[in-house]
Design an enzyme around this catalytic site. Structure first.
Site, PDB file in Angstrom:
ATOM      1  N   ARG A 270      14.094  -0.287   7.171  1.00 15.20           N
ATOM      2  CA  ARG A 270      13.404   0.045   8.419  1.00 15.20           C
ATOM      3  C   ARG A 270      13.811  -0.923   9.517  1.00 15.20           C
ATOM      4  O   ARG A 270      13.932  -2.111   9.278  1.00 15.20           O
ATOM      5  CB  ARG A 270      11.892  -0.050   8.204  1.00 15.20           C
ATOM      6  CG  ARG A 270      11.307   1.196   7.606  1.00 15.20           C
ATOM      7  CD  ARG A 270       9.884   1.000   7.180  1.00 15.20           C
ATOM      8  NE  ARG A 270       9.013   0.414   8.201  1.00 15.20           N
ATOM      9  CZ  ARG A 270       7.707   0.269   8.025  1.00 15.20           C
ATOM     10  NH1 ARG A 270       7.133   0.654   6.904  1.00 15.20           N
ATOM     11  NH2 ARG A 270       6.964  -0.274   8.976  1.00 15.20           N
TER      12      ARG A 270
ATOM     13  N   ARG B  48      -6.466   1.974  11.744  1.00 18.05           N
ATOM     14  CA  ARG B  48      -6.062   0.589  12.003  1.00 18.05           C
ATOM     15  C   ARG B  48      -6.912  -0.052  13.096  1.00 18.05           C
ATOM     16  O   ARG B  48      -6.689  -1.221  13.413  1.00 18.05           O
ATOM     17  CB  ARG B  48      -4.596   0.571  12.453  1.00 18.05           C
ATOM     18  CG  ARG B  48      -3.597   0.277  11.320  1.00 18.05           C
ATOM     19  CD  ARG B  48      -2.225   0.455  11.903  1.00 18.05           C
ATOM     20  NE  ARG B  48      -1.186  -0.307  11.312  1.00 18.05           N
ATOM     21  CZ  ARG B  48      -0.258   0.206  10.496  1.00 18.05           C
ATOM     22  NH1 ARG B  48      -0.312   1.451  10.115  1.00 18.05           N
ATOM     23  NH2 ARG B  48       0.720  -0.545  10.052  1.00 18.05           N
TER      24      ARG B  48
ATOM     25  N   ARG C 143       3.486  -7.577  13.686  1.00 19.36           N
ATOM     26  CA  ARG C 143       2.670  -6.586  12.947  1.00 19.36           C
ATOM     27  C   ARG C 143       1.551  -7.282  12.172  1.00 19.36           C
ATOM     28  O   ARG C 143       0.438  -6.769  12.080  1.00 19.36           O
ATOM     29  CB  ARG C 143       3.570  -5.770  12.013  1.00 19.36           C
ATOM     30  CG  ARG C 143       4.417  -4.764  12.805  1.00 19.36           C
ATOM     31  CD  ARG C 143       5.700  -4.394  12.099  1.00 19.36           C
ATOM     32  NE  ARG C 143       5.484  -3.751  10.833  1.00 19.36           N
ATOM     33  CZ  ARG C 143       6.425  -3.691   9.876  1.00 19.36           C
ATOM     34  NH1 ARG C 143       7.609  -4.237  10.060  1.00 19.36           N
ATOM     35  NH2 ARG C 143       6.164  -3.086   8.768  1.00 19.36           N
TER      36      ARG C 143
ATOM     37  N   LYS D  79       0.806  -1.219   0.000  1.00 17.48           N
ATOM     38  CA  LYS D  79       0.000   0.000   0.000  1.00 17.48           C
ATOM     39  C   LYS D  79       0.843   1.275   0.000  1.00 17.48           C
ATOM     40  O   LYS D  79       0.456   2.276  -0.611  1.00 17.48           O
ATOM     41  CB  LYS D  79      -1.061   0.017   1.101  1.00 17.48           C
ATOM     42  CG  LYS D  79      -0.567  -0.242   2.505  1.00 17.48           C
ATOM     43  CD  LYS D  79      -1.741  -0.457   3.449  1.00 17.48           C
ATOM     44  CE  LYS D  79      -1.290  -0.445   4.904  1.00 17.48           C
ATOM     45  NZ  LYS D  79      -0.217  -1.405   5.238  1.00 17.48           N
TER      46      LYS D  79
ATOM     47  N   ARG E 172      12.456  -5.391   1.938  1.00 12.76           N
ATOM     48  CA  ARG E 172      12.318  -4.055   1.351  1.00 12.76           C
ATOM     49  C   ARG E 172      13.358  -3.054   1.849  1.00 12.76           C
ATOM     50  O   ARG E 172      13.846  -3.132   2.972  1.00 12.76           O
ATOM     51  CB  ARG E 172      10.904  -3.512   1.513  1.00 12.76           C
ATOM     52  CG  ARG E 172      10.397  -3.435   2.903  1.00 12.76           C
ATOM     53  CD  ARG E 172       8.913  -3.118   2.892  1.00 12.76           C
ATOM     54  NE  ARG E 172       8.448  -2.893   4.239  1.00 12.76           N
ATOM     55  CZ  ARG E 172       7.197  -2.705   4.570  1.00 12.76           C
ATOM     56  NH1 ARG E 172       6.254  -2.683   3.662  1.00 12.76           N
ATOM     57  NH2 ARG E 172       6.874  -2.514   5.832  1.00 12.76           N
TER      58      ARG E 172
HETATM   59  P1  AMP Z   1       3.625   1.240   8.892  1.00 13.17           P
HETATM   60  O1  AMP Z   1       4.694   2.134   8.339  1.00 13.17           O
HETATM   61  O2  AMP Z   1       2.246   1.601   8.414  1.00 13.17           O
HETATM   62  O3  AMP Z   1       3.940  -0.221   8.679  1.00 13.17           O
HETATM   63  O4  AMP Z   1       3.622   1.473  10.480  1.00 13.17           O
HETATM   64  C1  AMP Z   1       4.765   1.214  11.268  1.00 13.17           C
HETATM   65  C2  AMP Z   1       4.366   1.152  12.731  1.00 13.17           C
HETATM   66  O5  AMP Z   1       3.841   2.429  13.127  1.00 13.17           O
HETATM   67  C3  AMP Z   1       3.263   0.160  13.071  1.00 13.17           C
HETATM   68  O6  AMP Z   1       3.761  -1.159  13.255  1.00 13.17           O
HETATM   69  C4  AMP Z   1       2.689   0.761  14.339  1.00 13.17           C
HETATM   70  O7  AMP Z   1       3.545   0.516  15.449  1.00 13.17           O
HETATM   71  C5  AMP Z   1       2.758   2.251  14.051  1.00 13.17           C
HETATM   72  N1  AMP Z   1       1.515   2.761  13.390  1.00 13.17           N
HETATM   73  C6  AMP Z   1       1.409   3.283  12.154  1.00 13.17           C
HETATM   74  N2  AMP Z   1       0.147   3.654  11.891  1.00 13.17           N
HETATM   75  C7  AMP Z   1      -0.570   3.341  13.006  1.00 13.17           C
HETATM   76  C8  AMP Z   1      -1.947   3.449  13.353  1.00 13.17           C
HETATM   77  N3  AMP Z   1      -2.857   3.961  12.508  1.00 13.17           N
HETATM   78  N4  AMP Z   1      -2.309   3.040  14.591  1.00 13.17           N
HETATM   79  C9  AMP Z   1      -1.410   2.545  15.458  1.00 13.17           C
HETATM   80  N5  AMP Z   1      -0.109   2.392  15.199  1.00 13.17           N
HETATM   81  C10 AMP Z   1       0.326   2.779  13.963  1.00 13.17           C
END
Ligand code: AMP
Length: 217
Positions: free
Chosen positions: A161, A88, A172, A13, A127
């Site tokens: 990352r 989320r 996750r 995404k 990635r």
């Molecule tokens: P992402 O880059 O979307 O994979 O997010 C990385 C991490 O940020 C996630 O594993 C969560 O710890 C935190 N995170 C990102 N977006 C959210 C959200 N909407 N609600 C809660 N935690 C989030």
């Protein structure tokens, strides 16, 4: 136009949000990117989020909702935005509805990326991005054409990352199934949920998304 890109970590995404943002001229809002920036800058939010993110758990609804409320209030979001990684949880979705209603807008589409679990971990741990221009690559699916040089800017500086390791990736994915997947019926009931095949090649996924967006524009 307001579009939510929805799916498990590693479904693609983020890559598609960047492409769609360029195609329709709406900003790409990634709560993950915003939180990582806060961690990097060691802000109050960053300090609260760092440990939770490192464990692959979800940051509190209050923190992410505040981030989104503030960001979507900025001028470049007046004509809409693309959400990547938010909402989320059900409370986040309800908060988003309130924010959007308050601005006299609507969510035009939620696009769910279907990718089965067995494919996700390899996609996540493979990635990396160009540190200079942010272009995304993957050991498994999209290597730079010249080894160790970015296709776009030629930089040789790449970053991975910290949370893209196997243990955190599994946590996750678990958080996605337990806390995020229940949003699917929420958006299905609102009749704005669309599903696409996230395992198709990047170009094909983009075509599926652009076709959908054309229909609702
Ligand atoms: P992402 O880059 O979307 O994979 O997010 C990385 C991490 O940020 C996630 O594993 C969560 O710890 C935190 N995170 C990102 N977006 C959210 C959200 N909407 N609600 C809660 N935690 C989030």
């Amino acid at each position: 136009m307001i579009v939510i890109l929805f799916g498990p970590p590693g479904c693609g995404k983020g890559t598609q949000a960047k492409i769609l943002s360029n195609a329709i001229g709406c900003p790409h809002l990634s709560t993950g990117d915003m939180l990582r920036e806060a961690v990097e800058l060691s802000t109050k939010t960053g300090k609260l989020a760092a440990e939770v993110m490192a464990k692959g758990k979800l940051v509190s609804d209050g923190i992410v909702a505040n981030i989104i409320q503030e960001r979507t209030g900025q001028k470049d979001c007046n004509q809409g935005f693309i959400l990547d990684g938010f909402p989320r949880t059900i409370p986040q979705a309800k908060k988003l509805d309130k924010i959007i209603e308050g601005r006299g807008l609507v969510i035009n589409a939620v696009i769910e990326f279907g990718v089965r679990d067995s494919k996700l971990v390899n996609r996540i741990i493979g990635r990396f991005t160009c540190k200079n221009c942010g272009a995304s690559y993957n050991d498994a699916t999209l290597k730079p054409k010249l080894e160790n040089a970015c296709d776009i800017c030629g930089s040789r500086d790449f970053i991975r990352r910290k949370d893209d390791n196997e243990k955190t990736a599994m946590a996750r994915i678990k958080a996605y199934h337990c806390e995020t997947e229940p949003l699917l019926p929420y958006y299905r009931d609102k009749k704005i949920l669309n599903s696409i095949d996230g395992l198709a090649p990047i170009k094909t996924v983009t075509e599926q998304i652009l076709d959908l967006v054309k229909k609702i524009r």
